[in-house]
Design an enzyme around this catalytic site. Structure first.
Site, PDB file in Angstrom:
ATOM      1  N   TYR A 142       0.850  -1.279   0.074  1.00  0.00           N
ATOM      2  CA  TYR A 142       0.112  -0.055   0.102  1.00  0.00           C
ATOM      3  C   TYR A 142       0.920   1.219   0.036  1.00  0.00           C
ATOM      4  O   TYR A 142       0.614   2.481  -0.556  1.00  0.00           O
ATOM      5  CB  TYR A 142      -0.772   0.075   1.117  1.00  0.00           C
ATOM      6  CG  TYR A 142      -2.245  -0.563   1.057  1.00  0.00           C
ATOM      7  CD1 TYR A 142      -2.240  -1.748   0.778  1.00  0.00           C
ATOM      8  CD2 TYR A 142      -3.400   0.120   1.292  1.00  0.00           C
ATOM      9  CE1 TYR A 142      -3.550  -2.653   0.435  1.00  0.00           C
ATOM     10  CE2 TYR A 142      -4.597  -0.561   1.253  1.00  0.00           C
ATOM     11  CZ  TYR A 142      -4.617  -1.834   0.891  1.00  0.00           C
ATOM     12  OH  TYR A 142      -5.902  -2.304   0.808  1.00  0.00           O
ATOM     13  N   LYS A 187       2.978 -15.634   2.853  1.00  0.00           N
ATOM     14  CA  LYS A 187       3.230 -16.337   1.796  1.00  0.00           C
ATOM     15  C   LYS A 187       4.588 -16.698   1.730  1.00  0.00           C
ATOM     16  O   LYS A 187       5.552 -15.998   1.080  1.00  0.00           O
ATOM     17  CB  LYS A 187       2.640 -15.522   0.446  1.00  0.00           C
ATOM     18  CG  LYS A 187       2.753 -16.043  -0.678  1.00  0.00           C
ATOM     19  CD  LYS A 187       1.470 -17.293  -0.847  1.00  0.00           C
ATOM     20  CE  LYS A 187       1.690 -18.136  -2.181  1.00  0.00           C
ATOM     21  NZ  LYS A 187       0.633 -19.273  -2.314  1.00  0.00           N
ATOM     22  N   ASP A 219      -3.289 -18.292   1.128  1.00  0.00           N
ATOM     23  CA  ASP A 219      -4.294 -19.114   0.095  1.00  0.00           C
ATOM     24  C   ASP A 219      -4.660 -20.051   1.369  1.00  0.00           C
ATOM     25  O   ASP A 219      -6.215 -20.374   1.357  1.00  0.00           O
ATOM     26  CB  ASP A 219      -3.696 -19.658  -0.939  1.00  0.00           C
ATOM     27  CG  ASP A 219      -2.375 -20.491  -0.679  1.00  0.00           C
ATOM     28  OD1 ASP A 219      -1.843 -20.159   0.363  1.00  0.00           O
ATOM     29  OD2 ASP A 219      -1.781 -21.047  -1.674  1.00  0.00           O
ATOM     30  N   ASP A 243      -6.427  -6.959   4.408  1.00  0.00           N
ATOM     31  CA  ASP A 243      -7.545  -6.224   3.523  1.00  0.00           C
ATOM     32  C   ASP A 243      -8.239  -7.258   2.964  1.00  0.00           C
ATOM     33  O   ASP A 243      -9.699  -7.088   3.120  1.00  0.00           O
ATOM     34  CB  ASP A 243      -6.927  -5.293   2.507  1.00  0.00           C
ATOM     35  CG  ASP A 243      -8.083  -4.458   1.771  1.00  0.00           C
ATOM     36  OD1 ASP A 243      -9.132  -3.981   2.410  1.00  0.00           O
ATOM     37  OD2 ASP A 243      -7.950  -4.611   0.537  1.00  0.00           O
ATOM     38  N   ASP A 247     -12.581  -8.843   4.387  1.00  0.00           N
ATOM     39  CA  ASP A 247     -13.690  -8.546   3.907  1.00  0.00           C
ATOM     40  C   ASP A 247     -14.436 -10.066   3.865  1.00  0.00           C
ATOM     41  O   ASP A 247     -15.446 -10.288   3.969  1.00  0.00           O
ATOM     42  CB  ASP A 247     -13.637  -8.116   2.408  1.00  0.00           C
ATOM     43  CG  ASP A 247     -13.816  -6.718   2.270  1.00  0.00           C
ATOM     44  OD1 ASP A 247     -13.906  -5.915   3.303  1.00  0.00           O
ATOM     45  OD2 ASP A 247     -14.208  -6.295   1.102  1.00  0.00           O
TER      46      ASP A 247
HETATM   47  C1  IPM Z   1     -10.421  -0.984   4.048  1.00  0.00           C
HETATM   48  C2  IPM Z   1     -10.437  -0.233   2.999  1.00  0.00           C
HETATM   49  C3  IPM Z   1      -9.389   0.707   2.410  1.00  0.00           C
HETATM   50  C4  IPM Z   1      -8.006  -0.290   2.386  1.00  0.00           C
HETATM   51  C5  IPM Z   1      -9.552   1.198   0.941  1.00  0.00           C
HETATM   52  C6  IPM Z   1     -10.890   2.181   1.205  1.00  0.00           C
HETATM   53  C7  IPM Z   1      -8.345   2.073   0.700  1.00  0.00           C
HETATM   54  O1  IPM Z   1     -10.903  -1.245   1.798  1.00  0.00           O
HETATM   55  O2  IPM Z   1      -9.987  -0.119   5.044  1.00  0.00           O
HETATM   56  O3  IPM Z   1     -10.362  -2.128   4.246  1.00  0.00           O
HETATM   57  O4  IPM Z   1      -7.836  -1.015   1.346  1.00  0.00           O
HETATM   58  O5  IPM Z   1      -7.576  -0.499   3.190  1.00  0.00           O
HETATM   59 MG    MG Z   2     -10.919  -3.468   2.686  1.00  0.00          MG
END
Ligand code: IPM
Ligand code: MG
Length: 350
Positions: A142, A187, A219, A243, A247
Site C-alpha cells: 500500500y 506467503k 491461500d 484487507d 472482507d
Molecule cells: C479498508 C478499505 C481501504 C483499504 C480502502 C478504502 C483504501 O478497503 O479499510 O479495508 O484498502 O485499506
Molecule cells: Mg478493505
C-alpha cells in the site's frame, strides 16, 4: 469525565451512520455522567469537494488533538471508474493512517446468535466463531512506490523488521489475553517480506511461552476462514492480505454491516465500521448503523470505559433480538427499520 472526539463522517452513508453512533454515545454519556466533546472534520470525497484535498491539514490537526477519532466511510463512485483521476478519496484514508501512525488495524469477527442463519455458511460451520484479525496498516505494498513506465507498472512491497516487530508483539499480547493461539498469515513460500515476518515472529515467540504460534500461507488461510472459522483466535498479517481476508471474514456473521474496527498507533486511535461508503444508500436513511455503533463501543473500551462499551453492545444485541434492524438484516416479510429508528431504539436500551 470529558473526552475529545474527532468526528470524520466522510462520504456516502458515513454522515448518517456516524450521526446514529453519536446519538448512542450521548445516551451512554448521560447515563454514566460523561461528556463527549465532538469536533467534526472533512475527509475523503467530501473534503476534495470542499478543499481539493482528501485529508486537509485542518482535519489532521483536529485528529491530532482528539482523544479518539470516530470515522464513517470513504469513497465515491465519481472516482472509482476513472483510472486517470489524480486525487482520490482513498488517498485521504491512507495518508491519515500514515500521518497518525495507525499501524495496527483490529477487526474482531464475532457471531451474533440472532443472525447465524443469515450467514452464507452453514450454522454448524459458523457456530463458535470468535477471532480477531490484526492487520498491519501503514506498510507493505500500500505504501511502496507505485510507478508506471510505458507499458510496465510497478507496486513495491517493503517491510522493515521494526514494523513487523511492533505488530507481531501486539498480536502475541492480544493472544495471551484470549485463547492463546496466534496464526501468522503470510506467503513465505514465495515472498521475501513474508520470510522476514516469519523470522521476526520466531524470534519474538520465546517471550510468550503461553501462546502457541502457527504459520499459515494466505491461500490456505482464505480457505480455512470459510471451512473452519471457529478454529482461529488471533490472526496477524500484512496490509494487503489483511484487507482481503477481513472482507471475507466479515460476512461469516451474516452481514458486512455488523463489523467494527479499530486502527491504533502509539499516540492515536481511530474507530470505523469495516464496510464502505455504500453510495447507493446515501441519504436514504436505510443503511445499517450497527457497525459504526459497535465501533463507538470499541472506542469507549479504548478510552477506559469498558462498562459503557458493554452497555452499547448489549443494547445492539437487544435490537437484534427485537428485530429492530435495517433492510440488510430484516426477516422475510418483516419490516425494515430505518437507520435513525435503529439508532433511537439502541439509545432507548442504554
Ligand atoms: C479498508 C478499505 C481501504 C483499504 C480502502 C478504502 C483504501 O478497503 O479499510 O479495508 O484498502 O485499506
Ligand atoms: Mg478493505
Amino acid at each position: 469525565m470529558e473526552h475529545k472526539i474527532a468526528l470524520l463522517p466522510g462520504d456516502g452513508i458515513g454522515p448518517e451512520i456516524v450521526n446514529e453512533a453519536v446519538k448512542v454515545l450521548d445516551a451512554t454519556a448521560q447515563k454514566h455522567g460523561h461528556r463527549f466533546d465532538y469536533t467534526q472534520a472533512l475527509v475523503g470525497a467530501a473534503a476534495i469537494d470542499a478543499t481539493g484535498d482528501p485529508y486537509p491539514a485542518a482535519t489532521h490537526e483536529i485528529c491530532e488533538k482528539a482523544d479518539a477519532i470516530l470515522f464513517g466511510a470513504i469513497g465515491d463512485p465519481r472516482y472509482d471508474n476513472d483510472p486517470t483521476a489524480r486525487v482520490r478519496p482513498e488517498q485521504g484514508l491512507l495518508r491519515m493512517r500514515k500521518a497518525l501512525g495507525l499501524f495496527a488495524n483490529l477487526r474482531p469477527v464475532q457471531i451474533f446468535e440472532p443472525l447465524i442463519d443469515r450467514s452464507p455458511l452453514r450454522r454448524e460451520v459458523v457456530e463458535g466463531t470468535d477471532f480477531l484479525c490484526l492487520r498491519e496498516l501503514t506498510g507493505g505494498i500500500y505504501f511502496g512506490e507505485h510507478t508506471r513506465e510505458g507499458d510496465t507498472a510497478r507496486d513495491v512491497c517493503t517491510y522493515t523488521r521494526p514494523e513487523v516487530e511492533r505488530i507481531v508483539r501486539m498480536a502475541f499480547e492480544l493472544a495471551a489475553k484470549r485463547r492463546k493461539l496466534l496464526t501468522l498469515v503470510d506467503k513465505a513460500n514465495v515472498l521475501e517480506t513474508s520470510r522476514l515476518w516469519r523470522e521476526t515472529a520466531q524470534q519474538i515467540a520465546p517471550e510468550f511461552p503461553e501462546v502457541t504460534i502457527e504459520y499459515m500461507f494466505v491461500d490456505n488461510a482464505a480457505m480455512q476462514i470459510v471451512t473452519r472459522p471457529a478454529r482461529f483466535d488471533v490472526m496477524v498479517t500484512e496490509n494487503m492480505f489483511g484487507d482481503i481476508l477481513t472482507d471475507e471474514a466479515s460476512v461469516i456473521g451474516g452481514s458486512l454491516g455488523m463489523l467494527p474496527s479499530a486502527s491504533v498507533g502509539e499516540r492515536h486511535a481511530l474507530f470505523e465500521p469495516i464496510h464502505g461508503s455504500y453510495p447507493q444508500a446515501a441519504s436514504k436513511n436505510i443503511a445499517n448503523p450497527m457497525a459504526t455503533i459497535l465501533s463507538a463501543a470499541m472506542m469507549l473500551d479504548h478510552l477506559g470505559l469498558p462498562a459503557e462499551a458493554a452497555d452499547i453492545r448489549r443494547a445492539v444485541g437487544d435490537a437484534l433480538v427485537a428485530g429492530v434492524v435495517t433492510e440488510d438484516l430484516v426477516e422475510k416479510n418483516g419490516r425494515a427499520a430505518s437507520t435513525s429508528e435503529v439508532g433511537s431504539y439502541i439509545c432507548s436500551k442504554i
